[in-house]
Design an enzyme around this catalytic site. Structure first.
Site, PDB file in Angstrom:
ATOM      1  N   ASP A   1      40.694  64.518  92.255  1.00 40.35           N
ATOM      2  CA  ASP A   1      41.907  65.137  91.742  1.00 40.35           C
ATOM      3  C   ASP A   1      40.915  67.091  92.614  1.00 40.35           C
ATOM      4  O   ASP A   1      39.846  66.858  92.683  1.00 40.35           O
ATOM      5  CB  ASP A   1      41.245  65.375  90.433  1.00 40.35           C
ATOM      6  CG  ASP A   1      42.753  66.093  89.342  1.00 40.35           C
ATOM      7  OD1 ASP A   1      44.130  66.508  90.902  1.00 40.35           O
ATOM      8  OD2 ASP A   1      42.675  66.690  88.691  1.00 40.35           O
ATOM      9  N   GLY A   2      42.006  67.598  92.709  1.00 42.99           N
ATOM     10  CA  GLY A   2      42.076  68.981  93.404  1.00 42.99           C
ATOM     11  C   GLY A   2      42.795  69.425  94.750  1.00 42.99           C
ATOM     12  O   GLY A   2      42.292  70.064  94.970  1.00 42.99           O
TER      13      GLY A   2
ATOM     14  N   HIS B   1      46.625  67.125 100.158  1.00 39.55           N
ATOM     15  CA  HIS B   1      46.045  65.663 100.283  1.00 39.55           C
ATOM     16  C   HIS B   1      46.305  65.095 101.570  1.00 39.55           C
ATOM     17  O   HIS B   1      45.513  63.743 101.657  1.00 39.55           O
ATOM     18  CB  HIS B   1      47.880  64.779 100.146  1.00 39.55           C
ATOM     19  CG  HIS B   1      48.386  64.971  98.821  1.00 39.55           C
ATOM     20  ND1 HIS B   1      47.233  65.081  97.286  1.00 39.55           N
ATOM     21  CD2 HIS B   1      49.591  65.541  98.365  1.00 39.55           C
ATOM     22  CE1 HIS B   1      48.256  65.934  96.605  1.00 39.55           C
ATOM     23  NE2 HIS B   1      49.481  65.885  96.572  1.00 39.55           N
TER      24      HIS B   1
ATOM     25  N   SER C   1      49.665  55.432  87.920  1.00 37.79           N
ATOM     26  CA  SER C   1      51.104  54.979  86.861  1.00 37.79           C
ATOM     27  C   SER C   1      52.443  56.051  87.033  1.00 37.79           C
ATOM     28  O   SER C   1      52.999  56.640  86.882  1.00 37.79           O
ATOM     29  CB  SER C   1      50.853  53.367  86.432  1.00 37.79           C
ATOM     30  OG  SER C   1      50.109  54.097  85.652  1.00 37.79           O
ATOM     31  N   GLU C   2      50.805  56.700  86.242  1.00 38.24           N
ATOM     32  CA  GLU C   2      51.997  58.431  85.763  1.00 38.24           C
ATOM     33  C   GLU C   2      52.388  58.623  86.828  1.00 38.24           C
ATOM     34  O   GLU C   2      53.155  59.941  86.998  1.00 38.24           O
ATOM     35  CB  GLU C   2      50.452  58.956  84.623  1.00 38.24           C
ATOM     36  CG  GLU C   2      50.968  58.358  83.785  1.00 38.24           C
ATOM     37  CD  GLU C   2      50.139  57.113  83.617  1.00 38.24           C
ATOM     38  OE1 GLU C   2      48.618  56.964  84.734  1.00 38.24           O
ATOM     39  OE2 GLU C   2      49.865  56.266  83.004  1.00 38.24           O
TER      40      GLU C   2
ATOM     41  N   LEU D   1      30.824  46.844 101.878  1.00 41.38           N
ATOM     42  CA  LEU D   1      31.542  47.687 101.932  1.00 41.38           C
ATOM     43  C   LEU D   1      32.924  46.657 100.627  1.00 41.38           C
ATOM     44  O   LEU D   1      33.869  46.947 102.419  1.00 41.38           O
ATOM     45  CB  LEU D   1      31.777  48.743 101.925  1.00 41.38           C
ATOM     46  CG  LEU D   1      32.439  50.157 100.733  1.00 41.38           C
ATOM     47  CD1 LEU D   1      30.983  50.750  99.897  1.00 41.38           C
ATOM     48  CD2 LEU D   1      32.610  51.233 101.575  1.00 41.38           C
TER      49      LEU D   1
ATOM     50  N   SER E   1      41.661  59.099  82.764  1.00 43.09           N
ATOM     51  CA  SER E   1      43.344  59.733  83.370  1.00 43.09           C
ATOM     52  C   SER E   1      43.840  58.307  83.977  1.00 43.09           C
ATOM     53  O   SER E   1      44.357  58.000  84.175  1.00 43.09           O
ATOM     54  CB  SER E   1      43.533  60.240  84.224  1.00 43.09           C
ATOM     55  OG  SER E   1      43.214  61.715  84.294  1.00 43.09           O
TER      56      SER E   1
ATOM     57  N   GLU F   1      28.383  55.859  84.280  1.00 41.74           N
ATOM     58  CA  GLU F   1      27.736  56.841  84.057  1.00 41.74           C
ATOM     59  C   GLU F   1      29.246  57.416  84.357  1.00 41.74           C
ATOM     60  O   GLU F   1      29.858  57.521  85.418  1.00 41.74           O
ATOM     61  CB  GLU F   1      26.264  56.588  84.620  1.00 41.74           C
ATOM     62  CG  GLU F   1      25.532  55.752  84.211  1.00 41.74           C
ATOM     63  CD  GLU F   1      25.005  56.133  82.392  1.00 41.74           C
ATOM     64  OE1 GLU F   1      25.347  57.908  81.800  1.00 41.74           O
ATOM     65  OE2 GLU F   1      24.500  56.022  81.896  1.00 41.74           O
TER      66      GLU F   1
HETATM   67  C1  IPE Z   1      44.746  65.083  93.981  1.00 44.79           C
HETATM   68  O1  IPE Z   1      45.391  65.368  93.795  1.00 44.79           O
HETATM   69  C2  IPE Z   1      45.777  63.675  93.362  1.00 44.79           C
HETATM   70  C3  IPE Z   1      46.680  62.634  93.966  1.00 44.79           C
HETATM   71  C4  IPE Z   1      47.268  62.193  93.020  1.00 44.79           C
HETATM   72  C5  IPE Z   1      47.059  62.354  95.520  1.00 44.79           C
HETATM   73  P1  IPE Z   1      45.866  66.552  92.998  1.00 44.79           P
HETATM   74  O2  IPE Z   1      47.112  66.782  93.298  1.00 44.79           O
HETATM   75  O3  IPE Z   1      46.370  66.326  91.508  1.00 44.79           O
HETATM   76  O4  IPE Z   1      45.438  68.155  93.267  1.00 44.79           O
HETATM   77  P2  IPE Z   1      45.904  69.794  92.046  1.00 44.79           P
HETATM   78  O5  IPE Z   1      45.364  68.545  90.425  1.00 44.79           O
HETATM   79  O6  IPE Z   1      47.345  69.989  91.477  1.00 44.79           O
HETATM   80  O7  IPE Z   1      44.911  70.608  92.478  1.00 44.79           O
HETATM   81 MG    MG Z   2      45.297  66.193  89.901  1.00 45.20          MG
END
Ligand code: IPE
Ligand code: MG
Length: 234
Positions: free
Chosen positions: A2-3, A19, A48-49, A113, A178, A189
């Site tokens: 995320d992010g 991305h 899926s969301e 892996l 999520s 963990e």
């Molecule tokens: C990544 O980050 C993930 C995907 C769903 C591809 P985000 O697109 O959710 O980034 P933020 O949360 O808007 O920063």
């Molecule tokens: Mg996000």
């Protein structure tokens, strides 16, 4: 992972660039897993969301998946990575599905892996799918209700055959699952970091593993039982 969007916003660039930078981070972390002899890695690429995002972002992500998949296969292959996808394939477009299937076939014999990429995946959907498959077997008299236990149930889920994850890492500061691997994460963990996914590098990964190394995993036992067992082992 995320992010990506916030990473892009902070640089005054497009979410799509975030991305793309996210794919670079994936490459680094997969290499780190191979180098550290980690046996399995599952990446949550698209939930899926996430279909509810603006259509141009969804479309951009789908073409980025195809492009990255095709570009990364040679290195995955030479590093002994077995690539598999989990999630609702029927919802993905035909070109992407074809790349997914051919990369799975190509890497099927690799054993260093096990890399799972979750695309159009949701943990509840995974559990529902397993329940339906088992119900169908019961309807067909191939299975009785009493035979459904944790092992048969786990074997009907997307990560069948893989051990439950030891460590869950979520970047980007949110502290939630999520709808990721709900069943499989029961005793995993959890590690949350403010680090945005494109900035998650070998050093950040090392910090997550260091954190994991300090955890005592009790699986319902008392600390005394665990300590006694490790003294007895030694
Ligand atoms: C990544 O980050 C993930 C995907 C769903 C591809 P985000 O697109 O959710 O980034 P933020 O949360 O808007 O920063
Ligand atoms: Mg996000």
């Amino acid at each position: 992972m995320d992010g990506n969007g916030r990473w892009a916003l902070a640089r005054g660039t497009l979410r799509a660039d975030g991305h793309r930078a996210g794919v670079d981070a994936v490459r680094v972390i997969v290499r780190e897993c191979v180098r550290r002899e980690i046996g399995a890695l599952t990446l949550f690429a698209f939930s899926s969301e996430n279909w509810r995002r603006p259509p141009d972002e969804v479309l951009g992500l789908m073409s980025l998946f195809v492009e990255s998949l095709e570009a990364e296969i040679p290195e995955l292959q030479s590093n002994g990575v077995r690539l598999r996808f989990i999630g609702e394939r029927a919802e993905l477009d035909a070109r992407l599905r074809a790349s997914m299937a051919s990369s799975e076939q190509l890497t099927a014999a690799n054993a260093r892996l096990a890399l799972q990429v979750a695309l159009s995946y949701g943990g509840r959907g995974d559990i529902l799918g397993a329940a339906r498959r088992l119900a169908l077997q019961v309807e067909r008299h191939q299975l009785t209700a009493a035979q459904i236990d944790e092992d048969t149930f786990a074997a009907a889920l997307a990560l069948a055959g893989l051990p439950d994850p030891d460590l869950f890492i979520r970047t980007g500061g949110e502290q939630r699952l999520s709808n990721f691997l709900l069943w499989n994460l029961a005793y995993t963990e959890l590690y949350f970091t403010e680090c945005l996914w494109p900035d998650f590098d070998a050093h950040a990964f090392d910090a997550a593993l260091q954190h994991y190394a300090t955890r005592q995993r009790r699986f319902g036992l008392t600390a005394e039982q665990i300590e006694f067992a490790s003294v007895a082992d030694a």
